[in-house]
Design an enzyme around this catalytic site. Sequence first.
Site, PDB file in Angstrom:
ATOM      1  N   ARG A  21      15.976  20.458  48.866  1.00  0.00           N
ATOM      2  CA  ARG A  21      15.722  19.573  47.939  1.00  0.00           C
ATOM      3  C   ARG A  21      16.018  19.805  46.577  1.00  0.00           C
ATOM      4  O   ARG A  21      16.211  21.012  46.305  1.00  0.00           O
ATOM      5  CB  ARG A  21      13.907  19.341  47.944  1.00  0.00           C
ATOM      6  CG  ARG A  21      13.369  20.744  48.105  1.00  0.00           C
ATOM      7  CD  ARG A  21      11.904  20.360  47.564  1.00  0.00           C
ATOM      8  NE  ARG A  21      10.907  19.427  48.614  1.00  0.00           N
ATOM      9  CZ  ARG A  21      10.446  20.021  49.633  1.00  0.00           C
ATOM     10  NH1 ARG A  21      10.390  21.545  49.610  1.00  0.00           N
ATOM     11  NH2 ARG A  21       9.876  19.419  50.592  1.00  0.00           N
ATOM     12  N   ASP A  42      15.881  27.390  53.819  1.00  0.00           N
ATOM     13  CA  ASP A  42      14.789  26.771  53.200  1.00  0.00           C
ATOM     14  C   ASP A  42      13.524  27.128  54.156  1.00  0.00           C
ATOM     15  O   ASP A  42      13.667  27.263  55.414  1.00  0.00           O
ATOM     16  CB  ASP A  42      14.770  25.359  53.053  1.00  0.00           C
ATOM     17  CG  ASP A  42      14.130  24.684  52.027  1.00  0.00           C
ATOM     18  OD1 ASP A  42      14.628  24.547  50.804  1.00  0.00           O
ATOM     19  OD2 ASP A  42      12.936  24.672  52.183  1.00  0.00           O
ATOM     20  N   ASP A  63      12.369  32.488  54.642  1.00  0.00           N
ATOM     21  CA  ASP A  63      11.381  32.790  53.652  1.00  0.00           C
ATOM     22  C   ASP A  63      11.874  34.075  52.875  1.00  0.00           C
ATOM     23  O   ASP A  63      12.084  35.172  53.150  1.00  0.00           O
ATOM     24  CB  ASP A  63      10.310  33.152  54.365  1.00  0.00           C
ATOM     25  CG  ASP A  63       8.964  33.691  53.448  1.00  0.00           C
ATOM     26  OD1 ASP A  63       9.210  33.772  52.383  1.00  0.00           O
ATOM     27  OD2 ASP A  63       8.110  33.907  54.073  1.00  0.00           O
ATOM     28  N   VAL A  64      12.528  33.529  51.558  1.00  0.00           N
ATOM     29  CA  VAL A  64      13.053  34.316  50.737  1.00  0.00           C
ATOM     30  C   VAL A  64      12.310  35.665  50.442  1.00  0.00           C
ATOM     31  O   VAL A  64      12.755  36.640  50.065  1.00  0.00           O
ATOM     32  CB  VAL A  64      13.609  33.978  49.423  1.00  0.00           C
ATOM     33  CG1 VAL A  64      14.704  32.904  49.522  1.00  0.00           C
ATOM     34  CG2 VAL A  64      12.623  33.272  48.335  1.00  0.00           C
ATOM     35  N   ASN A  90      18.466  30.307  44.769  1.00  0.00           N
ATOM     36  CA  ASN A  90      17.897  29.080  43.876  1.00  0.00           C
ATOM     37  C   ASN A  90      16.593  29.149  43.953  1.00  0.00           C
ATOM     38  O   ASN A  90      15.622  28.412  43.496  1.00  0.00           O
ATOM     39  CB  ASN A  90      18.699  27.931  44.362  1.00  0.00           C
ATOM     40  CG  ASN A  90      17.818  26.754  44.022  1.00  0.00           C
ATOM     41  OD1 ASN A  90      17.848  25.995  42.763  1.00  0.00           O
ATOM     42  ND2 ASN A  90      17.185  25.833  44.942  1.00  0.00           N
ATOM     43  N   TYR A 155       4.935  33.100  35.458  1.00  0.00           N
ATOM     44  CA  TYR A 155       6.255  32.080  35.474  1.00  0.00           C
ATOM     45  C   TYR A 155       7.301  32.811  34.642  1.00  0.00           C
ATOM     46  O   TYR A 155       8.387  33.200  35.154  1.00  0.00           O
ATOM     47  CB  TYR A 155       6.138  30.638  35.659  1.00  0.00           C
ATOM     48  CG  TYR A 155       7.387  30.267  35.783  1.00  0.00           C
ATOM     49  CD1 TYR A 155       8.097  29.925  37.137  1.00  0.00           C
ATOM     50  CD2 TYR A 155       8.417  29.525  34.624  1.00  0.00           C
ATOM     51  CE1 TYR A 155       9.314  29.344  37.281  1.00  0.00           C
ATOM     52  CE2 TYR A 155       9.770  28.939  35.100  1.00  0.00           C
ATOM     53  CZ  TYR A 155      10.165  28.664  36.374  1.00  0.00           C
ATOM     54  OH  TYR A 155      11.287  27.962  36.519  1.00  0.00           O
ATOM     55  N   LYS A 159      10.775  34.942  35.606  1.00  0.00           N
ATOM     56  CA  LYS A 159      12.104  34.552  35.147  1.00  0.00           C
ATOM     57  C   LYS A 159      12.754  35.577  33.990  1.00  0.00           C
ATOM     58  O   LYS A 159      13.766  35.830  33.994  1.00  0.00           O
ATOM     59  CB  LYS A 159      11.946  33.106  34.649  1.00  0.00           C
ATOM     60  CG  LYS A 159      11.804  32.169  35.611  1.00  0.00           C
ATOM     61  CD  LYS A 159      12.871  32.255  36.949  1.00  0.00           C
ATOM     62  CE  LYS A 159      12.546  31.323  37.884  1.00  0.00           C
ATOM     63  NZ  LYS A 159      13.422  31.243  38.985  1.00  0.00           N
ATOM     64  N   VAL A 188      13.547  20.719  34.565  1.00  0.00           N
ATOM     65  CA  VAL A 188      14.355  20.041  35.534  1.00  0.00           C
ATOM     66  C   VAL A 188      13.719  18.923  35.998  1.00  0.00           C
ATOM     67  O   VAL A 188      12.224  19.195  36.511  1.00  0.00           O
ATOM     68  CB  VAL A 188      14.951  20.746  36.393  1.00  0.00           C
ATOM     69  CG1 VAL A 188      15.966  20.184  37.456  1.00  0.00           C
ATOM     70  CG2 VAL A 188      15.787  22.078  35.836  1.00  0.00           C
ATOM     71  N   THR A 190      12.473  17.717  38.898  1.00  0.00           N
ATOM     72  CA  THR A 190      12.270  18.113  40.250  1.00  0.00           C
ATOM     73  C   THR A 190      10.702  18.348  40.436  1.00  0.00           C
ATOM     74  O   THR A 190       9.805  18.097  39.497  1.00  0.00           O
ATOM     75  CB  THR A 190      13.021  19.220  40.773  1.00  0.00           C
ATOM     76  OG1 THR A 190      12.394  20.565  39.914  1.00  0.00           O
ATOM     77  CG2 THR A 190      14.494  19.358  40.411  1.00  0.00           C
TER      78      THR A 190
END
Length: 282
Positions: A21, A42, A63-64, A90, A155, A159, A188, A190
């Site tokens: 997505r 994903d 599952d990253v 991503n 967050y 990052k 973004v 989303t």
Amino acid sequence: MSHPTPIDLAGAHVAITGGARGIGRATVEAFVARGAKVSLGDLDLDLAKATAEATGASAHHLDVADRSSYDAFVSAAEAEHGPVEVLVNNAGVMPNGAFLDMDPALDRLMMDVNVHGVLHGMRRVLPGMVERRRGHVVNVASLAGKFPIPGLAVYNASKFAVVGLTAATRLEMAPYGVTLTAVLPSAVDTDLASGLDMRPIPKVSPQRIADAVVGSVRGREAEIAVPRYVGALATTTSLVPVGVLDRIRRIVRDDRALHTDTTERADYAARLNAAATERTTR
């Protein structure tokens, strides 16, 4: 220092995390349109399969935050399409709220997904890229990795980590002709930004981020801000006196991430809370 080995996207194998997505799906579509063989991973396998069927990619559960899951994803993808030539890290999450009010389980989720997920992917694919003297990794970070925002403290931390990780590893990989790029989106359109009014930061489409990711395979820039002028502004703020910058922040109301439309953000918040709870009960 070696020059980066060119990568022809026609027939190249591109692996994309969080590809079902949002930015991930737009990036899948963009690479497929250029003739690449795309493997998307994903956490939501059903949605991943639906995206794969619609785009012509292949879908895998991922599952990253789990290194063994990331290893399995890359192994399955390479068994189907050959060595990964481009990896796009991503997948990411963005809970928001006042730092002192944040649930530590959400803090852990953010660091596991946003930081360790990127580490797992890089450590899995870079050895093969070094051996072949060919490859490119794109880490989708954020302008929040350059510019602090009230309501997004952890967050921001995740990052900032990705931006630094990408820059330092890029230097280590340069002698082998392998490159890394950090893509730094502003807000973004989303699920991650649902319910958040981030003005004056512009909200951009996932397709614009996807275009930057694809473009990085050709340009091999160290960093790409989207839109670019916002990246320049974020860098310039480091030169502005603190008192002046604080006044500007108050004028533009930069604390909007502390005040969200909880109804619009409810579905995304519920998914994050469920994921965080699952990790604490493992």
